[in-house]
Design an enzyme around this catalytic site. Structure first.
Site, short mmCIF file in Angstrom:
data_model
loop_
_atom_site.label_atom_id
_atom_site.label_comp_id
_atom_site.label_asym_id
_atom_site.label_seq_id
_atom_site.Cartn_x
_atom_site.Cartn_y
_atom_site.Cartn_z
N GLU A 68 0.83 -1.20 0.00
CA GLU A 68 0.00 0.00 0.00
C GLU A 68 0.86 1.25 0.00
O GLU A 68 0.50 2.27 -0.61
CB GLU A 68 -0.99 -0.01 1.18
CG GLU A 68 -0.41 -0.31 2.55
CD GLU A 68 -0.38 -1.80 2.87
OE1 GLU A 68 0.30 -2.53 2.11
OE2 GLU A 68 -0.98 -2.23 3.88
N THR A 119 25.80 -33.59 2.06
CA THR A 119 26.15 -32.49 1.15
C THR A 119 27.44 -31.83 1.59
O THR A 119 28.31 -31.49 0.77
CB THR A 119 25.00 -31.46 1.10
OG1 THR A 119 23.84 -32.10 0.56
CG2 THR A 119 25.35 -30.26 0.24
#
Lengths: 378, 378
Positions: B62, B219
């Site tokens: 807004e 990982t």
């Protein structure tokens, strides 16, 4: 489209003209015939008409462009416009052959156009050789500079189609409908309806283009498909592809694919053997199809690999898939049958590299909740 | 954009206004903050300004719309135009809270706009409750009819963000870079550079939004990533996500992710345990990060799961992934590590169903030779 979709466009030179013709060509579908696009320009470079080839059995690109051009001449406020002043640009040398459509050379001669430029020569075979014919009729016919044609993308339109033609084999399309994690069936074998209705409709449109659909015995035993080409309402189309079963297991007496006019069983796992049998019209177990290819001709021009994973992987691994339609559903199966299994590729540098294929509505499209990715073999 | 991008548009009613505000909202990125869009209309329905929230640390929707509106008022030929005659439409109730930006209620009051309509109430928490404040200042503030808001799509903008907020956990984005057959590494473990530079740049932009990046010990041991957020030139950004390692194996003393200011090791496989530790700022093995979240706050608002397959599958299987970026390379690995492995899903009807997410440039985009598919959890 034969209408003036690219009106208000003006070309700056041959490369520009070919780039527009290439964009037209890419609107077509791959298969038994190459992608071809054409535009017609006025002396000031304005684009007067355009066309592309929509696939086997439909008008060639230059004929479609000429139809728009003729309509332009008849209706235009520029009456008195002389076709002899305009130029026809084509991505491929025009044909001088009567196939399912008349020879393009005749259409060009009838149009009054006197100047023709094309990108890629097609001097061999029954479909090529139109340039010599037009020259002998007194037209100014020339091949665009190879470097300009390459930059315009004309040289890259049909590499796999030419490879297939030069190998004496049909163009090979593969179909893979998978979850986003690359599975085609859950652990329990459930595999129907992974993709949604829009994807299945597109898959049906691909079936309608081909002479034969190849599946493995595993698919026959698991899914018992009819392998028919159907319209959007689900009705069988007049021309039906020939179901071909690859593999050594028997095809059950009640198999649905036996319901058509003809089918083939090639009791071998080697795609090259399957191709040889198809090309020879040979038939190990089904009815003979040598003179029954749905789109005419004594050899299939376009075949579709529908799977399963063993068959698709064999064709992919043999370098015999020219085009892949990958329908990806927004599902994670998490386990179950992978759509592709090529144990020989053990390291990333040995991976098969495909490329996104812009032909037929672009490389990436949304089909309902699914995504269709269109890949070309390099 | 605060400028008049949707000028010359006229709304027919509240549903239409909200649909435009929703379209604005979908231009934003998901994460710690919800997607919010806003438009401002004149009494005759003309759209005067629009805005959307671009993510944490940037102006609220807004406020962005009001900036365009104020510019319009100052520069327009319609001088004398009275802001009190126009209406502000917002997809979410405005905030009454000073965070990294000032409260929207103040901006609205300063604008002179007297009529505010919003779709979804946000009465709880420090960020909501603006409607009451505006009403007490004498403005005409109302919630649009729920059915109209639903049809305009406003109710579907942030379901997973609200779920995360209501669960007291951060918004969770997952990253999966795979071959088209769903593999993230070849049989020999080769996994670097499956996707191309454009995909990696997008992945870096996602890293720049998050408070923490979660990977498994596998990982760390295989790829030894730094897990830093870098700009397009490869330079580390000022704000760095906290690397979080999940799993029981030790993080090597020389691991690259130890190079940052802080990191966490949660020696557990359960995503909920990881979330609890993150929210508590607890830290089993790394340095403490409880007051060092890169975007401020004492709790992480947005975390990124980067893998590998075990970790991603655990989060996905637990229903804790809100958004998935799937980077698909035009490769067929044919074998090797699958990106997802959820053995509990044994039949198609138990598959995880995601939906294509139109936020942030649409659900499907091309990144160089790769395709980016943006999915939302349902």
């Amino acid at each position: 489209m034969s209408t003036l979709e690219i009106a208000d466009t003006t070309i700056a030179g041959p490369e520009d003209a070919l780039a527009l013709a290439v964009a037209q060509a890419l609107r077509g579908v791959r298969g038994a015939n190459p992608l071809v696009g054409a535009i017609i320009t006025a002396p000031d470079g304005r684009v007067l008409a355009s066309g592309y080839h929509r696939g086997r059995g439909t008008a060639h690109a230059e004929v479609e462009a000429l139809a728009g051009f003729n309509g332009f001449n008849e209706s235009s406020s520029t009456s008195g416009f002389d076709p002899a002043d305009s130029t026809l640009w084509i991505t491929l040398e025009p044909c001088d052959h009567t196939g399912t459509t008349g020879p393009c050379t005749e259409a060009i001669l009838a149009s009054g156009i006197r100047t023709v430029r094309y990108a890629v020569a097609d001097p061999t075979g029954p479909d090529g050789g139109g340039a010599a014919r037009l020259r002998s009729a007194g037209l100014d016919v020339g091949q665009v500079d190879a470097e300009q044609a390459r930059r315009a993308g004309a040289a890259d339109l049909n590499p796999r189609w030419m490879l297939a033609r030069d190998s004496g084999r049909p163009f090979v399309t593969a179909h893979l409908a998978q979850s986003l994690d690359g599975r085609v069936a859950a652990v329990d074998g459930t595999s129907q309806w992974i993709t949604g209705p829009e994807s299945r409709r597109h898959a049906q449109s691909v079936r309608s283009r081909v002479d034969a659909i190849i599946v493995g015995t595993g698919t026959v035993l698991t899914d018992d498909p009819r392998l028919t080409a159907r319209d959007a309402a689900g009705r069988d189309l007049p021309r039906q592809p020939v179901p071909v079963v690859q593999g050594r297991r028997a095809v059950p007496a009640g198999a649905a694919l036996r319901g058509g006019d003809s089918w083939l069983h090639v009791e071998d796992h080697d795609p090259q053997v399957v191709l040889d049998r198809l090309t020879a019209g040979d038939n190990a177990a089904g009815t003979t199809v040598s003179s029954a290819w749905p789109h005419g001709g004594t050899r299939p021009g376009h075949v579709l690999i529908e799977g399963g994973p063993t068959v698709l992987s064999a064709w992919m691994g043999a370098g015999l898939v020219d085009e892949l339609f990958l329908y990806q559903a927004p599902l994670i199966l998490g386990s179950g049958l992978a759509g592709l299994d090529l144990p020989q590729h053990t390291t990333l540098s040995h991976a098969l590299h495909l490329t996104l294929d812009a032909a037929e509505n672009g490389a990436i499209s949304r089909l309902g909740d699914d995504v269709l990715l269109h890949y070309a073999a390099p």
